[in-house]
Design a protein around this motif. Structure first.
Motif, mmCIF file in Angstrom:
data_model
loop_
_atom_site.group_PDB
_atom_site.id
_atom_site.type_symbol
_atom_site.label_atom_id
_atom_site.label_comp_id
_atom_site.label_asym_id
_atom_site.label_seq_id
_atom_site.Cartn_x
_atom_site.Cartn_y
_atom_site.Cartn_z
ATOM 1 N N PHE A 25 40.058 34.784 -29.554
ATOM 2 C CA PHE A 25 41.467 35.171 -29.595
ATOM 3 C C PHE A 25 42.805 34.252 -29.087
ATOM 4 O O PHE A 25 42.312 33.478 -28.449
ATOM 5 C CB PHE A 25 41.220 36.748 -28.019
ATOM 6 N N VAL A 26 44.258 35.321 -29.604
ATOM 7 C CA VAL A 26 45.032 34.343 -29.502
ATOM 8 C C VAL A 26 45.660 35.699 -29.621
ATOM 9 O O VAL A 26 45.427 37.207 -29.944
ATOM 10 C CB VAL A 26 45.377 33.903 -30.666
ATOM 11 N N GLY A 27 46.428 35.590 -28.299
ATOM 12 C CA GLY A 27 47.559 36.703 -27.755
ATOM 13 C C GLY A 27 48.950 35.756 -27.047
ATOM 14 O O GLY A 27 49.539 34.861 -27.044
ATOM 15 N N VAL A 28 49.379 36.895 -26.237
ATOM 16 C CA VAL A 28 50.656 35.970 -25.605
ATOM 17 C C VAL A 28 50.548 37.451 -24.746
ATOM 18 O O VAL A 28 50.334 37.568 -23.871
ATOM 19 C CB VAL A 28 52.469 36.935 -26.558
ATOM 20 N N ILE A 29 51.843 35.713 -23.373
ATOM 21 C CA ILE A 29 52.010 36.876 -22.363
ATOM 22 C C ILE A 29 52.114 37.755 -21.960
ATOM 23 O O ILE A 29 53.312 37.453 -22.367
ATOM 24 C CB ILE A 29 51.876 35.083 -21.105
ATOM 25 N N GLU A 30 51.989 38.670 -20.933
ATOM 26 C CA GLU A 30 53.090 39.719 -21.222
ATOM 27 C C GLU A 30 54.041 40.038 -19.633
ATOM 28 O O GLU A 30 54.591 40.155 -19.435
ATOM 29 C CB GLU A 30 51.852 40.948 -21.365
ATOM 30 N N SER A 31 52.471 39.476 -18.971
ATOM 31 C CA SER A 31 53.484 39.492 -17.494
ATOM 32 C C SER A 31 52.182 38.143 -16.365
ATOM 33 O O SER A 31 50.836 38.032 -16.814
ATOM 34 C CB SER A 31 53.428 40.770 -16.931
ATOM 35 N N VAL A 32 53.173 37.353 -15.713
ATOM 36 C CA VAL A 32 52.252 36.789 -14.776
ATOM 37 C C VAL A 32 52.172 37.660 -13.483
ATOM 38 O O VAL A 32 53.130 37.694 -13.351
ATOM 39 C CB VAL A 32 52.576 35.460 -15.344
ATOM 40 N N SER A 33 50.987 37.131 -12.959
ATOM 41 C CA SER A 33 51.518 37.775 -11.280
ATOM 42 C C SER A 33 51.618 36.561 -10.325
ATOM 43 O O SER A 33 51.863 35.303 -10.688
ATOM 44 C CB SER A 33 49.811 38.614 -10.935
ATOM 45 N N GLU A 34 52.029 37.081 -9.138
ATOM 46 C CA GLU A 34 52.788 35.994 -8.407
ATOM 47 C C GLU A 34 51.613 34.991 -7.675
ATOM 48 O O GLU A 34 51.925 34.002 -7.114
ATOM 49 C CB GLU A 34 53.188 36.454 -7.135
ATOM 50 N N ALA A 35 50.113 35.422 -7.771
ATOM 51 C CA ALA A 35 49.418 34.685 -7.404
ATOM 52 C C ALA A 35 48.877 33.447 -8.064
ATOM 53 O O ALA A 35 47.883 32.868 -8.087
ATOM 54 C CB ALA A 35 47.952 35.677 -7.141
ATOM 55 N N ARG A 36 49.895 32.912 -8.781
ATOM 56 C CA ARG A 36 49.483 31.657 -10.058
ATOM 57 C C ARG A 36 48.843 30.915 -9.787
ATOM 58 O O ARG A 36 48.135 30.263 -10.284
ATOM 59 C CB ARG A 36 51.159 31.445 -10.949
ATOM 60 N N ALA A 37 50.168 30.330 -7.633
ATOM 61 C CA ALA A 37 49.578 28.554 -7.852
ATOM 62 C C ALA A 37 47.927 28.858 -7.072
ATOM 63 O O ALA A 37 47.551 27.911 -7.656
ATOM 64 C CB ALA A 37 50.685 28.692 -6.805
ATOM 65 N N SER A 38 48.321 29.677 -6.296
ATOM 66 C CA SER A 38 46.422 29.338 -6.118
ATOM 67 C C SER A 38 45.893 29.909 -7.009
ATOM 68 O O SER A 38 44.746 29.769 -6.393
ATOM 69 C CB SER A 38 46.345 31.117 -4.893
ATOM 70 N N ALA A 39 45.968 30.177 -7.879
ATOM 71 C CA ALA A 39 45.616 31.083 -9.684
ATOM 72 C C ALA A 39 44.798 28.990 -9.727
ATOM 73 O O ALA A 39 43.880 28.574 -10.174
ATOM 74 C CB ALA A 39 45.023 31.229 -10.029
ATOM 75 N N ARG A 40 45.574 28.855 -9.886
ATOM 76 C CA ARG A 40 45.623 27.624 -10.687
ATOM 77 C C ARG A 40 44.709 26.581 -9.482
ATOM 78 O O ARG A 40 44.279 25.517 -10.414
ATOM 79 C CB ARG A 40 47.007 26.798 -11.455
ATOM 80 N N ALA A 41 45.244 26.316 -8.491
ATOM 81 C CA ALA A 41 44.297 25.339 -7.796
ATOM 82 C C ALA A 41 43.554 25.394 -7.227
ATOM 83 O O ALA A 41 42.519 24.721 -7.277
ATOM 84 C CB ALA A 41 45.497 25.708 -5.857
#
Lengths: 335, 335
Positions: B56-72
């Motif tokens: 797929f290709v898409g566009v980010i609609e929303s990002v949850s606040e758990a972002r930092a821990s997901a990346r880590a």
């Protein structure tokens, strides 16, 4: 001379002429070992006709004057041994003799030459005989410390050492070897010399004990269930198609499966598993003799526990029958 | 929202709730691509139930606040993209989401995590839908130069790039790719970017011409007879069991066979050949997205010639039928 031959579907000990040397070395065989490949040939699986056998230790009987050119065309081993190879020298011999002209031979590795002959396997009479001939470049001197009974294991031990040429094994690589026959026992011992933790998997308590005496962990096939996905490298040395499936179960994703025994016929594999887990399957056949002789010289590998019985060459047919019985390991022939 | 789902043995377009984001990113899908794996799932081969699709290709609609821990917990790509991943960003996404805790995830490669979910394949609804969710760490921004129609090829192109992670390919490595479907065409083009001589082997003149236009040598399966033992690396991308046998024929001793397509079911291999010729068989599945995006950005690979047809998502069932017809290459779905 006497020779154990497979011809027209029959295995028999025959009286034949001594080999004509024509540019190679003539070797008087002191002791030869029966390999599973010999049993396969005698079942008609390999299409070979002639004197069988490719594991031997012997003494150089004569060296033809074509010596220099033979060496130049087949630089399969470093030349440090040249000076020692004279009449009376005790030797073992690499079994592949290349054409000397193709890109593989010119690169110094005749093991894969398409036109190669192979001692007692392809186009060249073998070692279960009073005499054999091989290019001088194939022969290596045997250090005095290594008895004939141990030197005769140089070829299968070199095959086990060949694993180290084909798979990345470091001191923290978790290795399993499947198969407690003579090949598996040699493979496990060779890998243990690298310092890597090795587990030998088999069915026979007595055989597994040979490895245990060398400090190698062992387990039965039933016990593998608890060790799935735990190993970085698995060596399949059982010759059984089920060994391949067990190997895939034991491998960590990204692991390496070394196929060591030459199955005959097709084998079914779960290709999707190889792709999804990104497994590497590595075929491994012959190895170089020098590292094997070094291990024997250091006493780093127990080969004598693998000897089941010794027969005279004249009794070769019976020796082959015994070698094919379940549980029997190495059977030796003395001309 | 609309989603193309395989449930209880039936493929259908359903109206379902938008994904609940719970610590991941919600992506509005712009375009998705039908892969052979989707067809396999719809035949019931993979045991997956839910929304299918992973290209797929898409566009980010929303990002949850758990972002930092997901990346880590999932450092699957270098962190240079962190700053760019905000609402409205055009993205593609790596399809494996690891547990974040096992040794593989902690080493930065969740592709083989035993507990992973895989977009539209294992335990996670997929991309043939109006919206999907993925951990933010799985998403990569798409450079403006790359159109949606080309960006949607990032996942299969990354899979082709994965070959370069698994097989040694230098400018003098003779490479053959078996299979002129979309996977084979991507593999041949990716390998050609390394400068290595590549030969694509297939059955369809029109498909082979796509490669020829990129300067890649092609031949038909019949022509392989004259090229036996000539290649150092052969990539099996035909998905056909006969491709494996052809690959072994083409390989030089000591060569590398890359298994690229996930056959389902058992495959018969000539194991003795793998051992005697000391072949290395390498399974290759997913690749990293960054090198694929780089090739797309440079225009180094022709992906648009691989597009056969585009359907609306509402017409997804018919699109899947068309995608399964012989000769059809990439079929796209637009929500």
């Amino acid at each position: 001379m006497k020779a154990l031959r497979y011809e027209n579907g029959t295995l028999h000990v025959a009286e034949i002429a001594k080999p004509v040397v024509d540019g190679e070395a003539l070797v008087r065989v002191m002791l030869s070992g029966i390999c599973n490949t010999d049993l396969e040939i005698a079942r008609g699986y390999a299409g070979f006709q002639g004197t069988i056998g490719h594991e031997f230790v012997g003494v150089i009987e004569s060296v033809s004057e074509a010596r220099a050119s033979a060496r130049a065309s087949q630089p399969s081993e470093p030349s440090l041994t040249v000076g020692l190879l004279t009449q009376g020298q005790r030797v073992v011999g690499e079994i592949n003799a290349g054409c000397g002209a193709c890109d593989l031979c010119l690169a110094g590795d005749p093991r894969h030459c398409a036109k190669r002959t192979v001692l007692g396997i392809v186009g060249r009479d073998g070692a279960h005989a009073e005499f054999l001939k091989l290019p001088l470049a194939n022969l290596l001197p045997v250090p005095d410390q290594i008895s004939d009974e141990r030197a005769v294991f140089t070829e299968p031990l070199a095959a086990a050492c060949g694993i180290l040429e084909r798979a990345p094994i470091a001191t923290d690589t978790r290795v399993a070897v499947i198969g407690d026959g003579k090949l598996g026992l040699l493979c496990a011992q060779v890998i243990a010399t690298t310092g890597a933790p090795v587990t030998l998997i088999g069915k026979h308590k007595g055989k597994l004990q040979i490895a245990e005496r060398r400090g190698i962990e062992t387990m039965t096939v039933d016990e593998t269930e608890a060790r799935k996905r735990e190993f970085d490298v698995v060596v399949e040395a059982s010759g059984s198609p089920s060994g391949f499936a067990t190997a895939l179960d034991l491998l960590h994703p990204g692991g390496v499966l070394v196929l060591k025994s030459t199955f005959h016929g097709a084998m079914e594999i779960d290709a999707a598993r190889v792709v999804v887990d990104e497994i590497t399957v590595v075929g491994s056949r012959c190895g170089r003799f020098a590292p094997a002789l070094e291990l024997l010289e250091k006493g780093a590998v127990d080969v004598q526990s693998l000897i089941s019985e010794e027969f005279t060459l004249a009794d070769g047919v019976r020796a082959m029958q015994v070698a094919s019985e379940p549980g029997v390991m190495k059977v030796l022939l003395r001309p």
